[in-house]
Write an enzyme that holds these catalytic residues in place. Sequence first.
Site, PDB file in Angstrom:
ATOM      1  CD  GLU A 148      -8.624  -9.405  -2.845  1.00 28.87           C
ATOM      2  OE1 GLU A 148      -9.677  -8.758  -2.068  1.00 28.87           O
ATOM      3  OE2 GLU A 148      -7.802  -9.585  -2.591  1.00 28.87           O
ATOM      4  CG  ASN A 192      -2.783  -2.425   7.376  1.00 29.13           C
ATOM      5  OD1 ASN A 192      -2.955  -2.048   6.556  1.00 29.13           O
ATOM      6  ND2 ASN A 192      -3.997  -3.211   7.823  1.00 29.13           N
ATOM      7  CE  LYS A 209      -3.536  -2.131   2.815  1.00 24.73           C
ATOM      8  NZ  LYS A 209      -4.433  -2.121   4.154  1.00 24.73           N
ATOM      9  NE  ARG A 268      -5.902 -12.353   5.532  1.00 21.31           N
ATOM     10  CZ  ARG A 268      -6.525 -11.307   5.621  1.00 21.31           C
ATOM     11  NH1 ARG A 268      -6.297 -10.365   4.663  1.00 21.31           N
ATOM     12  NH2 ARG A 268      -7.126 -11.043   6.863  1.00 21.31           N
ATOM     13  CG  HIS A 309      -5.200  -6.272  -0.093  1.00 24.33           C
ATOM     14  ND1 HIS A 309      -6.259  -6.364   0.694  1.00 24.33           N
ATOM     15  CD2 HIS A 309      -5.334  -7.145  -0.894  1.00 24.33           C
ATOM     16  CE1 HIS A 309      -7.328  -6.892   0.003  1.00 24.33           C
ATOM     17  NE2 HIS A 309      -6.509  -7.655  -0.827  1.00 24.33           N
ATOM     18  CE1 TYR A 363      -9.318  -3.003   1.176  1.00 25.28           C
ATOM     19  CE2 TYR A 363      -8.403  -0.949   0.096  1.00 25.28           C
ATOM     20  CZ  TYR A 363      -8.082  -2.281   1.074  1.00 25.28           C
ATOM     21  OH  TYR A 363      -6.850  -2.449   1.312  1.00 25.28           O
ATOM     22  CG  PHE A 406     -12.412   0.857   8.529  1.00 27.37           C
ATOM     23  CD1 PHE A 406     -12.003   0.343   7.400  1.00 27.37           C
ATOM     24  CD2 PHE A 406     -13.017   0.050   9.168  1.00 27.37           C
ATOM     25  CE1 PHE A 406     -12.247  -0.986   6.816  1.00 27.37           C
ATOM     26  CE2 PHE A 406     -13.293  -1.374   9.079  1.00 27.37           C
ATOM     27  CZ  PHE A 406     -12.921  -1.593   7.922  1.00 27.37           C
TER      28      PHE A 406
END
Length: 150
Positions: free
Chosen positions: A126, A112, A9, A85, A115, A49, A57
């Site tokens: 995705e 963070n 990100k 993950r 993704h 998203y 958020f």
Amino acid sequence: MERTLVLVKPDGVQRGLIGEVIARLERRGLRLVAAKFMQVSREFAETHYAIHKGKPFYDGLISYIISAPVMAMVWEGPNAVAAVRQTMGATRPTEAAPGSIRHDFALEVGRNLTHASDTVENGEKEVALWFKQEELVDWKREVDRWVFEK
Ligand code: IDP
Ligand code: MG
């Protein structure tokens, strides 16, 4: 072979962590399938998203993901979704396992760094959203038989 979408990100790109993320996924044994460095549009971010629309958020998340370029990648391997993950760590950096990327480099959930697709089904969706079929490279490595059991 299972495939998963990975994004470094904007915060990860700005902080010079693209190489760190790639290095960790390579060392894990995963195989890179596709990569592109890009600026995400608001419309595209909202599609990616969509599942979070309406959450408190959400607006901040969209602003965050379009605030600077991202590095989008597809990685593959046995159990690639779960493995990636795990390498990223839990969504909230303070809950991420020591040694994971989010533990080692992040403090806040809204910054963070990465993704990663959360299920095999979402991984497929995705990958198809972010990459055209012809951008996905089908290849083998000499080392594959030493990393993949079958
Ligand atoms: P994931 O990225 O670990 O799959 P999700 O729950 O799918 O986590 O949330 C998507 C992204 O939205 C997170 O990575 C994080 O950047 C952001 N996010 C999630 N929850 C919060 C929050 O409570 N505050 C701010 N941002 C959040
Ligand atoms: Mg998610």
